[in-house]
Design a protein around this motif. Sequence first.
Motif, PDB file in Angstrom:
ATOM      1  N   UNK A  89      11.399   6.522   3.494  1.00 32.13           N
ATOM      2  CA  UNK A  89      12.418   6.907   2.525  1.00 32.13           C
ATOM      3  C   UNK A  89      12.327   8.408   2.310  1.00 32.13           C
ATOM      4  N   UNK A  90      13.228   9.110   2.954  1.00 30.02           N
ATOM      5  CA  UNK A  90      13.177  10.576   2.902  1.00 30.02           C
ATOM      6  C   UNK A  90      13.403  11.088   1.487  1.00 30.02           C
ATOM      7  N   UNK A  91      14.336  10.458   0.763  1.00 30.74           N
ATOM      8  CA  UNK A  91      14.665  10.934  -0.583  1.00 30.74           C
ATOM      9  C   UNK A  91      13.478  10.803  -1.530  1.00 30.74           C
ATOM     10  N   UNK A  92      12.620   9.828  -1.276  1.00 29.88           N
ATOM     11  CA  UNK A  92      11.443   9.604  -2.107  1.00 29.88           C
ATOM     12  C   UNK A  92      10.170  10.141  -1.448  1.00 29.88           C
ATOM     13  N   UNK A  93      10.280  10.698  -0.292  1.00 29.55           N
ATOM     14  CA  UNK A  93       9.136  11.148   0.534  1.00 29.55           C
ATOM     15  C   UNK A  93       8.030  10.101   0.525  1.00 29.55           C
ATOM     16  N   UNK A  94       8.432   8.863   0.815  1.00 34.75           N
ATOM     17  CA  UNK A  94       7.455   7.777   0.800  1.00 34.75           C
ATOM     18  C   UNK A  94       7.458   7.031   2.116  1.00 34.75           C
ATOM     19  N   UNK A 110       0.865  -1.168   0.000  1.00 36.12           N
ATOM     20  CA  UNK A 110       0.000   0.000   0.000  1.00 36.12           C
ATOM     21  C   UNK A 110       0.910   1.229   0.000  1.00 36.12           C
ATOM     22  N   UNK A 111       0.715   2.103  -0.983  1.00 43.11           N
ATOM     23  CA  UNK A 111       1.667   3.181  -1.213  1.00 43.11           C
ATOM     24  C   UNK A 111       1.199   4.503  -0.611  1.00 43.11           C
ATOM     25  N   UNK A 112       2.171   5.220  -0.050  1.00 45.37           N
ATOM     26  CA  UNK A 112       1.896   6.508   0.585  1.00 45.37           C
ATOM     27  C   UNK A 112       3.068   7.452   0.342  1.00 45.37           C
ATOM     28  N   UNK A 113       2.770   8.619  -0.207  1.00 45.83           N
ATOM     29  CA  UNK A 113       3.757   9.687  -0.310  1.00 45.83           C
ATOM     30  C   UNK A 113       3.306  10.849   0.563  1.00 45.83           C
ATOM     31  N   UNK A 114       4.260  11.586   1.067  1.00 46.09           N
ATOM     32  CA  UNK A 114       3.919  12.658   1.983  1.00 46.09           C
ATOM     33  C   UNK A 114       4.725  13.913   1.626  1.00 46.09           C
ATOM     34  N   UNK A 115       4.268  15.027   2.139  1.00 49.28           N
ATOM     35  CA  UNK A 115       5.079  16.242   2.124  1.00 49.28           C
ATOM     36  C   UNK A 115       4.892  16.927   3.466  1.00 49.28           C
TER      37      UNK A 115
END
Lengths: 114, 113
Positions: free
Chosen positions: A68-73, A21-26
């Motif tokens: 993963x900070x570099x991918x903001x994931x 289950x995928x999640x990206x954040x900012x």
Amino acid sequence: AQSVTQLDSHVSVSEGTPVLLRCNYSSSYSPSLFWYVQHPNKGLQLLLKYTSAATLVKGINGFEAEFKKSETSFHLTKPSAHMSDAAEYFCVVRGVGGSYIPTFGRGTSLIVHP
Amino acid sequence: DAGVTQSPTHLIKTRGQHVTLRCSPISGHKSVSWYQQVLGQGPQFIFQYYEKEERGRGNFPDRFSARQFPNYSSELNVNALLLGDSALYLCASSLEDSGNTIYFGEGSWLTVV
């Protein structure tokens, strides 16, 4: 400002196969990140959390997530799905040092086929 | 130890009425927050209280109000109910007003007819 994007509204897997289950954040600040699960007609249960310690976080029921900070994931995984995993999953970001108000993703519905 | 407890679990109200929802946080938790979850959507933040003071407010009309008591329990009040207020109202507690984990109750199901 902070935001969360759950990339899939529905994920369908067969019992015994892996779950992703995928999640990206900012976030403008160092974030705390959480995954919650909600079974039908129930409240939200905490699966796991990331709070700037180890980037690979292990949670309950065999779930884990990697920050993963570099991918903001902050994707949620499980090696082998069980029928009881069928539920709604929410990725949540809560800023540390900034806005403590949590921001929820729209949710991903996990469907598990026998 | 008891988790976050909410009451009532289910209720039905008529348009224009008023409703009060109650929440008891986990023992030792000083921060309480409220969320509205409409069917098929994620929770939306309504209020956060810490040490009896409002620390945050979401994008909800003034019909929504809340307060926190000296024992850290909380009430959410909604006046002049609309059909669109029908939702699951979730209460959550955390240790402090920070990035700590928030723990949710089972929610109060409100139906407005």
